[in-house]
Design a protein around this motif. Structure first.
Motif, PDB file in Angstrom:
ATOM      1  N   PHE A 161       0.825  -1.202   0.000  1.00  0.00           N
ATOM      2  CA  PHE A 161       0.000   0.000   0.000  1.00  0.00           C
ATOM      3  C   PHE A 161       0.865   1.261   0.000  1.00  0.00           C
ATOM      4  O   PHE A 161       0.560   2.227  -0.694  1.00  0.00           O
ATOM      5  CB  PHE A 161      -0.926   0.010   1.216  1.00  0.00           C
ATOM      6  N   ALA A 162       1.933   1.224   0.787  1.00  0.00           N
ATOM      7  CA  ALA A 162       2.817   2.383   0.820  1.00  0.00           C
ATOM      8  C   ALA A 162       3.375   2.657  -0.570  1.00  0.00           C
ATOM      9  O   ALA A 162       3.445   3.808  -1.010  1.00  0.00           O
ATOM     10  CB  ALA A 162       3.951   2.138   1.804  1.00  0.00           C
ATOM     11  N   PHE A 163       3.724   1.567  -1.247  1.00  0.00           N
ATOM     12  CA  PHE A 163       4.299   1.747  -2.573  1.00  0.00           C
ATOM     13  C   PHE A 163       3.252   2.256  -3.559  1.00  0.00           C
ATOM     14  O   PHE A 163       3.548   3.107  -4.401  1.00  0.00           O
ATOM     15  CB  PHE A 163       4.903   0.427  -3.056  1.00  0.00           C
TER      16      PHE A 163
ATOM     17  N   ASP B  25      -7.138   7.890   6.456  1.00  0.00           N
ATOM     18  CA  ASP B  25      -6.654   8.243   7.783  1.00  0.00           C
ATOM     19  C   ASP B  25      -5.491   9.234   7.669  1.00  0.00           C
ATOM     20  O   ASP B  25      -4.458   8.911   7.094  1.00  0.00           O
ATOM     21  CB  ASP B  25      -6.191   6.952   8.474  1.00  0.00           C
ATOM     22  N   PRO B  26      -5.660  10.441   8.192  1.00  0.00           N
ATOM     23  CA  PRO B  26      -4.614  11.456   8.018  1.00  0.00           C
ATOM     24  C   PRO B  26      -3.313  11.127   8.749  1.00  0.00           C
ATOM     25  O   PRO B  26      -2.308  11.783   8.508  1.00  0.00           O
ATOM     26  CB  PRO B  26      -5.257  12.734   8.580  1.00  0.00           C
ATOM     27  N   ARG B  27      -3.341  10.106   9.607  1.00  0.00           N
ATOM     28  CA  ARG B  27      -2.101   9.755  10.300  1.00  0.00           C
ATOM     29  C   ARG B  27      -1.116   9.037   9.390  1.00  0.00           C
ATOM     30  O   ARG B  27       0.056   8.925   9.696  1.00  0.00           O
ATOM     31  CB  ARG B  27      -2.416   8.846  11.499  1.00  0.00           C
ATOM     32  N   ILE B  28      -1.613   8.529   8.266  1.00  0.00           N
ATOM     33  CA  ILE B  28      -0.732   7.788   7.372  1.00  0.00           C
ATOM     34  C   ILE B  28       0.168   8.766   6.626  1.00  0.00           C
ATOM     35  O   ILE B  28      -0.299   9.795   6.134  1.00  0.00           O
ATOM     36  CB  ILE B  28      -1.562   6.965   6.371  1.00  0.00           C
ATOM     37  N   ALA B  29       1.439   8.426   6.555  1.00  0.00           N
ATOM     38  CA  ALA B  29       2.378   9.309   5.868  1.00  0.00           C
ATOM     39  C   ALA B  29       1.955   9.504   4.421  1.00  0.00           C
ATOM     40  O   ALA B  29       1.609   8.541   3.732  1.00  0.00           O
ATOM     41  CB  ALA B  29       3.781   8.710   5.930  1.00  0.00           C
TER      42      ALA B  29
END
Lengths: 145, 92
Positions: free
Chosen positions: B25-27, B76-80
């Motif tokens: 997901f990050a990628f 979620d705004p906490r995710i970078a």
């Protein structure tokens, strides 16, 4: 288009059964396929799994979804009967493998300007395919519950 | 369209809501950033929508289920870097 595909895809993979079109998505993450073949496989997969359903309303995830009638949108690709056996989980596996291969080569956001149009298109297709496979996968899981 | 309707319920994702996301997901989020040219750290305004989409952006925004799915995953705004999904609707 058809000639182009048939000259590119079989040559660069040793799948053996690549004439069967359901093997095409697998070329995306194949270790042995050339970059050109991978790009092509990604574009074809995008056409069949994202564009096709929106054009003609067929369901590419259904087993043998279009054996009997090849929708116009994809009939340009093939006169072979188009049997899909690729499941959403397979598609996500293929895309994950491809992402792992990509990880080393992808630019940082600061150098994004240098990206070619083709690369950006490919990335967009990866994201799009992953999102759809994931949603379909969730949907099937809901049905089973 | 059946395909879309079916998927709408599937967007109610089965995953637990967690600020921790797998590498994949990050990628994918990184790829979205690259596609949207967000190198200028959000200085591109959300208020002035883009008039023209290039082909890669069109694929993200118009084809498939990327927009609703990405809001579900990265809402979620906490995710970078999660703010870049906001830019997806800037171009709608």
């Amino acid at each position: 288009m058809r000639t182009y595909v048939t000259t590119q895809v079989p040559r660069c993979s040793f799948y053996g059964h690549v004439e069967k079109w359901q093997a095409v998505p697998g070329v995306i993450s194949s270790e042995r396929a050339s970059p050109a073949a991978k790009r092509l496989a990604l574009r074809m997969t995008f056409a069949v799994y994202i564009i096709g359903p929106q054009f003609s309303g067929y369901d590419p995830w259904k087993d043998g979804g279009c054996v009997n009638e090849i929708p116009y949108a994809i009939s340009i690709f093939s006169d072979v009967s188009f049997v899909h056996r690729v499941q959403p989980s397979d598609m996500m596996k293929i895309l994950r493998a491809h992402i792992t291969q990509l990880r080393g080569t992808v630019a940082t956001p600061s150098s994004a300007i240098d990206l070619s149009e083709q690369e950006r298109l490919g990335y967009a297709m990866i994201v799009s395919l992953f999102a759809v496979s994931r949603c379909i996968y969730n949907f099937y899981s809901l049905l089973v519950q | 369209m059946k395909f879309i309707q079916a998927s709408e319920s599937a967007i109610q994702d089965l995953e637990p809501l967690s600020p921790f996301k797998p590498h994949t997901f990050a990628f994918l989020l990184h790829l979205i950033q690259l596609i949207l040219h967000l190198e200028d750290n959000g200085s591109s305004s959300l208020i002035s929508p883009r008039e023209v989409l290039d082909p890669a952006e069109t694929i993200l925004v118009r084809w498939g289920l990327t927009v609703p799915w990405s809001w579900k995953i990265w809402g979620d705004p906490r995710i970078a870097n999660a703010e870049c999904v906001t830019h997806l609707v800037r171009v709608l």
